[in-house]
Design a protein around this motif. Structure first.
Motif, PDB file in Angstrom:
ATOM      1  N   THR A 142       0.852  -1.189   0.000  1.00  0.00           N
ATOM      2  CA  THR A 142       0.000   0.000   0.000  1.00  0.00           C
ATOM      3  C   THR A 142       0.891   1.242   0.000  1.00  0.00           C
ATOM      4  O   THR A 142       1.991   1.223   0.545  1.00  0.00           O
ATOM      5  CB  THR A 142      -0.928   0.060   1.235  1.00  0.00           C
ATOM      6  N   ILE A 143       0.405   2.298  -0.630  1.00  0.00           N
ATOM      7  CA  ILE A 143       1.109   3.575  -0.662  1.00  0.00           C
ATOM      8  C   ILE A 143       0.103   4.670  -0.354  1.00  0.00           C
ATOM      9  O   ILE A 143      -0.976   4.711  -0.950  1.00  0.00           O
ATOM     10  CB  ILE A 143       1.745   3.847  -2.041  1.00  0.00           C
ATOM     11  N   HIS A 144       0.443   5.534   0.577  1.00  0.00           N
ATOM     12  CA  HIS A 144      -0.434   6.666   0.842  1.00  0.00           C
ATOM     13  C   HIS A 144      -0.393   7.603  -0.360  1.00  0.00           C
ATOM     14  O   HIS A 144       0.675   7.882  -0.899  1.00  0.00           O
ATOM     15  CB  HIS A 144      -0.002   7.404   2.109  1.00  0.00           C
ATOM     16  N   LEU A 145      -1.552   8.057  -0.761  1.00  0.00           N
ATOM     17  CA  LEU A 145      -1.657   8.848  -1.976  1.00  0.00           C
ATOM     18  C   LEU A 145      -0.733  10.060  -1.965  1.00  0.00           C
ATOM     19  O   LEU A 145      -0.117  10.388  -2.977  1.00  0.00           O
ATOM     20  CB  LEU A 145      -3.106   9.292  -2.185  1.00  0.00           C
ATOM     21  N   LYS A 146      -0.621  10.688  -0.820  1.00  0.00           N
ATOM     22  CA  LYS A 146       0.215  11.897  -0.746  1.00  0.00           C
ATOM     23  C   LYS A 146       1.706  11.583  -0.878  1.00  0.00           C
ATOM     24  O   LYS A 146       2.517  12.474  -1.127  1.00  0.00           O
ATOM     25  CB  LYS A 146      -0.043  12.633   0.572  1.00  0.00           C
ATOM     26  N   ASP A 147       2.069  10.295  -0.725  1.00  0.00           N
ATOM     27  CA  ASP A 147       3.470   9.901  -0.821  1.00  0.00           C
ATOM     28  C   ASP A 147       3.838   9.340  -2.191  1.00  0.00           C
ATOM     29  O   ASP A 147       5.003   8.998  -2.427  1.00  0.00           O
ATOM     30  CB  ASP A 147       3.788   8.837   0.245  1.00  0.00           C
ATOM     31  N   LEU A 148       2.877   9.236  -3.085  1.00  0.00           N
ATOM     32  CA  LEU A 148       3.118   8.579  -4.364  1.00  0.00           C
ATOM     33  C   LEU A 148       4.228   9.255  -5.160  1.00  0.00           C
ATOM     34  O   LEU A 148       5.156   8.587  -5.643  1.00  0.00           O
ATOM     35  CB  LEU A 148       1.834   8.542  -5.196  1.00  0.00           C
ATOM     36  N   LEU A 206      -3.575   2.086  -3.178  1.00  0.00           N
ATOM     37  CA  LEU A 206      -3.116   3.256  -2.467  1.00  0.00           C
ATOM     38  C   LEU A 206      -4.150   3.706  -1.448  1.00  0.00           C
ATOM     39  O   LEU A 206      -5.333   3.521  -1.624  1.00  0.00           O
ATOM     40  CB  LEU A 206      -2.834   4.416  -3.429  1.00  0.00           C
ATOM     41  N   LEU A 207      -3.633   4.309  -0.385  1.00  0.00           N
ATOM     42  CA  LEU A 207      -4.498   4.832   0.667  1.00  0.00           C
ATOM     43  C   LEU A 207      -4.729   6.318   0.432  1.00  0.00           C
ATOM     44  O   LEU A 207      -3.805   7.047   0.135  1.00  0.00           O
ATOM     45  CB  LEU A 207      -3.864   4.611   2.035  1.00  0.00           C
ATOM     46  N   MET A 208      -5.963   6.757   0.615  1.00  0.00           N
ATOM     47  CA  MET A 208      -6.271   8.175   0.502  1.00  0.00           C
ATOM     48  C   MET A 208      -5.781   8.916   1.735  1.00  0.00           C
ATOM     49  O   MET A 208      -5.571  10.083   1.698  1.00  0.00           O
ATOM     50  CB  MET A 208      -7.766   8.385   0.309  1.00  0.00           C
TER      51      MET A 208
END
Length: 208
Positions: A142-148, A206-208
């Motif tokens: 998983t990847i946090h959206l703000k970290d993409l 991805l996580l929002m």
């Protein structure tokens, strides 16, 4: 012995002049300063990147406070003019492309876009980018959206831009590739993935 001399004990310090942005004002009628600025920015960007449309060019010049206006006559000939965004504090009239520089006229730019679009290297660049994106999404569950954007830059050296709509959902994903080409998410190998390939990944991985 070696002809060396000791360095001076004291260092000279010089304060740089402070140049402040002027308040909103009108530019001179001849617009020479404006034209030179436009010419320098546009020529540099067209050499650094390989834009394939006026839409891409408009995206590239936004950070430089430039705007592009295009028209097309009945015969299909495109005309282009450039202006300074008012947000910069200036009021600038639009200047026709050929007056800014002969190579920045509408027809000349269209030929440049066509040349960049016909490159035989485009499929190779797309395939490489697909593999790079796959590698990142396989590496992280998983990847946090703000970290993409940061993760893609650190792990694959990809310069990317993720844009959101008013609801806070991703609406556009752009890759500024090292090759100079600019790719949208739906250009990354349509044959192997549905058009919303990347955004499906964003929704599911991805996580929002």
């Amino acid at each position: 012995m070696f002809g060396l001399t000791p360095s001076p004990e004291s260092k000279r310090c010089q304060n740089l002049p402070v140049i402040r942005v002027p308040e909103e004002r009108s530019l001179p009628d001849d617009g020479l300063g404006v034209r030179f600025y436009m010419q320098d920015v546009l020529n540099t960007l067209c050499q650094q990147y390989k834009p394939r449309s006026f839409k891409e060019l408009k995206h590239l010049i936004q950070p430089y406070h430039l705007v592009v206006s295009t028209t097309r006559n009945k015969s299909g000939r495109v005309g282009v003019s450039y202006g300074i965004a008012k947000a910069l504090g200036y009021k600038s009239r639009f200047i026709q492309g050929y007056k800014v520089h002969p190579n920045l006229s509408g027809p000349k730019l269209e030929r440049l876009f066509q040349k960049n679009s016909r490159s035989k290297l485009l499929p190779t660049h797309r395939q490489r980018l697909k593999k790079q994106l796959d590698t990142v999404f396989k590496l992280f569950k998983t990847i946090h959206l703000k970290d993409l954007e940061t993760i893609l830059l650190e792990f694959q050296k990809l310069d990317t831009s993720l844009e959101f709509n008013q609801m806070g959902q991703p609406k556009s994903f752009t890759i500024f590739d090292k090759s100079g080409y600019i790719f949208k998410y739906d250009e990354i190998d349509r044959k192997l993935y549905p058009e919303l390939y990347l955004f499906n990944l964003i929704r599911t991985r991805l996580l929002m």
